[in-house]
Write a protein that holds these residues in place. Structure first.
Motif, PDB file in Angstrom:
ATOM      1  N   GLU A 244       0.780  -1.165   0.050  1.00 19.77           N
ATOM      2  CA  GLU A 244      -0.129  -0.078  -0.059  1.00 19.77           C
ATOM      3  C   GLU A 244       0.804   1.157  -0.038  1.00 19.77           C
ATOM      4  O   GLU A 244       0.626   2.086  -0.875  1.00 19.77           O
ATOM      5  N   PHE A 333      -0.277  -3.245  -7.056  1.00 19.16           N
ATOM      6  CA  PHE A 333      -1.685  -3.698  -7.150  1.00 19.16           C
ATOM      7  C   PHE A 333      -1.925  -5.006  -7.349  1.00 19.16           C
ATOM      8  O   PHE A 333      -2.988  -5.490  -6.811  1.00 19.16           O
ATOM      9  N   ASN A 337      -4.315  -7.498  -4.784  1.00 14.92           N
ATOM     10  CA  ASN A 337      -5.436  -8.118  -5.620  1.00 14.92           C
ATOM     11  C   ASN A 337      -6.280  -6.959  -6.351  1.00 14.92           C
ATOM     12  O   ASN A 337      -7.624  -7.131  -6.472  1.00 14.92           O
ATOM     13  N   LYS A 338      -5.907  -5.865  -6.576  1.00 12.47           N
ATOM     14  CA  LYS A 338      -6.378  -4.961  -7.291  1.00 12.47           C
ATOM     15  C   LYS A 338      -6.027  -4.982  -8.805  1.00 12.47           C
ATOM     16  O   LYS A 338      -5.447  -4.421  -9.398  1.00 12.47           O
ATOM     17  N   ASN A 339      -6.730  -6.180  -9.209  1.00 14.61           N
ATOM     18  CA  ASN A 339      -6.212  -6.449 -10.686  1.00 14.61           C
ATOM     19  C   ASN A 339      -6.600  -5.531 -11.954  1.00 14.61           C
ATOM     20  O   ASN A 339      -5.769  -5.334 -12.905  1.00 14.61           O
ATOM     21  N   GLN A 340      -7.800  -4.627 -11.508  1.00 17.33           N
ATOM     22  CA  GLN A 340      -8.169  -3.979 -12.648  1.00 17.33           C
ATOM     23  C   GLN A 340      -7.092  -2.694 -12.659  1.00 17.33           C
ATOM     24  O   GLN A 340      -6.865  -2.162 -13.937  1.00 17.33           O
ATOM     25  N   GLU A 341      -6.777  -2.115 -11.475  1.00 17.53           N
ATOM     26  CA  GLU A 341      -5.884  -1.029 -11.595  1.00 17.53           C
ATOM     27  C   GLU A 341      -4.306  -1.595 -11.870  1.00 17.53           C
ATOM     28  O   GLU A 341      -3.846  -1.005 -12.621  1.00 17.53           O
ATOM     29  N   THR A 384      -3.100 -10.831 -14.387  1.00 16.50           N
ATOM     30  CA  THR A 384      -4.438  -9.768 -13.703  1.00 16.50           C
ATOM     31  C   THR A 384      -5.816 -10.232 -14.400  1.00 16.50           C
ATOM     32  O   THR A 384      -6.673 -10.226 -13.836  1.00 16.50           O
TER      33      THR A 384
END
Length: 463
Positions: A244, A333, A337-341, A384
């Motif tokens: 983060e 990211f 687990n922020k795959n879209q970002e 992703t």
């Protein structure tokens, strides 16, 4: 009839077991939070019992500012509380008994102190104003109100200490986000609290403060040299698994790139027809609007009044730095687990590497790094997309990565990703979902039971 009866009994038994598993799963999901709540209550009761056995006058965690009398036993000490206890020796007579006010401990340092930023301040100065203040050297690490880093099994996160239990060797912490507006000091969630071991608490890095960032800026006056140092600091946070904080750190460098003033003949990228295209700034219309020129099939095409917020500036003389920042943030990211970002940043990386051969005088070494960079970016974007269930798009990324002649180590990872995509396709297909098979078994069992009970000549089935 015997075989049909046996078959129907077996099917009914299978259906019964499946229904029983569903009921057990539903009960477990319903009772699980209640069980956790009971554990929390038991822990609180144990805390109350310890306080009562120790003669404490209050079982509440906050330390009271006023004690009933000087003869009462001292409260449980919090870390950072340096108040001295009252003397128990003889005291002169007083006209009237009144409570003795104990010297209160100093207030804990605020999680974030925002300094006023003038309208003409640079972007680096605005960034420094959003960072948490540096902890005083004489303040112990294990003090209430301190911002620290909590090391967990697979990840590290920033947190603020809210309570310390020295007897149990634990501390209650409130995890904090690292958003661009909060500067890494605002609570990520009102209920994002946890009790951790004291051994899991570590100090923040020296550069994670306004003073540390100011020092970086003072020692690196050149814009790109300063961004390079900031990237190395982000890499340090990435190695600590504080994804983060690292993603926020890389994000500030991206914001600095995006905030650079555009001028005529500056190269930019614009999303058109689902892909990033390279263009040049023909003229600046006003603040925030520019006119662009595209090279389409050997012909020049113009586009007027384009908002600069929709553009990605291309710094062809610092392309390695620019692509590495986007790539590193995408890795952060992906670990969160922020795959879209992550996919969006990787698309930018692919666009930057794809325009290397079109740029005049690209940075030295960028052409050699473009092939390997494209392979890695396509491979990571394929992962992703697989995480989001986009199998066809993930397969296209695998195909593009294979076409780039990757290194042997990367090639093995790409082939493993290709197998994972095929397995995920089979597991997500309706035939293998399990629900269709269960209903087919139930219906077949009912039909077999009806045949064995009523016979084939029954009026239900005709003659």
């Amino acid at each position: 009839k015997f075989l049909l009866s046996w078959w129907s009994m077996a099917a009914a038994d299978a259906a019964g077991r499946a229904l029983q598993d569903l009921i057990f799963a539903a009960v477990r999901d319903a009772v699980g939070p209640l069980h956790q709540r009971l554990d929390d209550l038991a822990r609180d009761l144990e805390h109350v019992k310890r306080c009562v056995d120790g003669g404490a006058t209050s079982v509440a965690r906050p330390v009271p500012a006023v004690a009933a009398t000087s003869a009462e036993p001292p409260q449980k000490k919090l870390a950072g509380d340096h108040c001295s206890s009252e003397s128990s020796g003889p005291r002169p007579a007083e006209p009237a008994a009144k409570p003795v006010v104990q010297p209160s401990k100093p207030d804990p340092p605020p999680a974030s102190v925002s300094r006023p930023v003038s309208a003409g301040a640079s972007r680096m100065e605005q960034l420094a104003a959003r960072l948490p203040p540096k902890q005083e050297k004489n303040t112990p690490l294990l003090s209430v109100g301190n911002t620290v880093r909590v090391l967990k099994q697979d990840i590290a996160r920033r947190a603020m200490i809210s309570f310390i239990d020295e007897d149990d060797g634990t501390a209650d912490v409130i995890f904090q986000s690292a958003g661009p507006d909060e500067g890494g000091t605002a609570p990520a969630d009102e209920e994002d609290e946890e009790t951790v071991k004291l051994q899991q608490i570590k100090a923040l890095e020296d550069f994670e403060s306004k003073a540390g960032l100011q020092k970086t800026m003072d020692e690196n006056k050149d814009f790109f040299a300063c961004c390079t140092v900031l990237k190395e600091q982000g890499n340090t946070l990435f190695k600590l698994k504080d994804y983060e904080a690292a993603s926020w750190w890389y994000g500030q460098i991206v914001n600095q790139f995006m905030g650079r003033e555009l001028c005529e003949e500056h190269w930019v990228m614009l999303m058109r027809d689902g892909a990033l295209e390279l263009a040049r700034v023909r003229s600046v219309v006003s603040d925030g609007l520019v006119n662009l020129v595209f090279d389409k099939n050997g012909k020049q095409m113009g586009l007027s009044n384009v908002s600069v917020t929709a553009l990605v500036p291309v710094f062809h003389d610092h392309l390695l730095l620019q692509t590495s920042v986007y790539m590193n943030r995408a890795r952060c990211f992906a670990n969160l687990n922020k795959n879209q970002e992550a996919a969006q940043d990787l698309t930018t990386v692919i666009g930057l590497w794809g325009c290397v051969n079109l740029l005049p005088d690209p940075e030295e070494g960028s052409k050699d790094a473009a092939s390997e960079g494209l392979c890695k970016a396509h491979y990571l974007r394929g992962k992703t997309r697989l995480g989001r269930g986009r199998h066809d798009l993930a397969a296209s990324d695998v195909k593009a990565a294979m076409a780039g002649n990757p290194a042997p180590a990367l090639l093995r990872q790409i082939r493993q990703l290709e197998r994972d995509i095929e397995i995920s396709k089979v597991e997500s297909s309706p035939v293998s979902a399990g629900s269709g098979t269960l209903w087919f078994t139930v219906v077949l069992g009912l039909v077999c039971w009806a045949i064995s009970t009523f016979g084939l000549n029954a009026p239900y089935f005709g003659t």
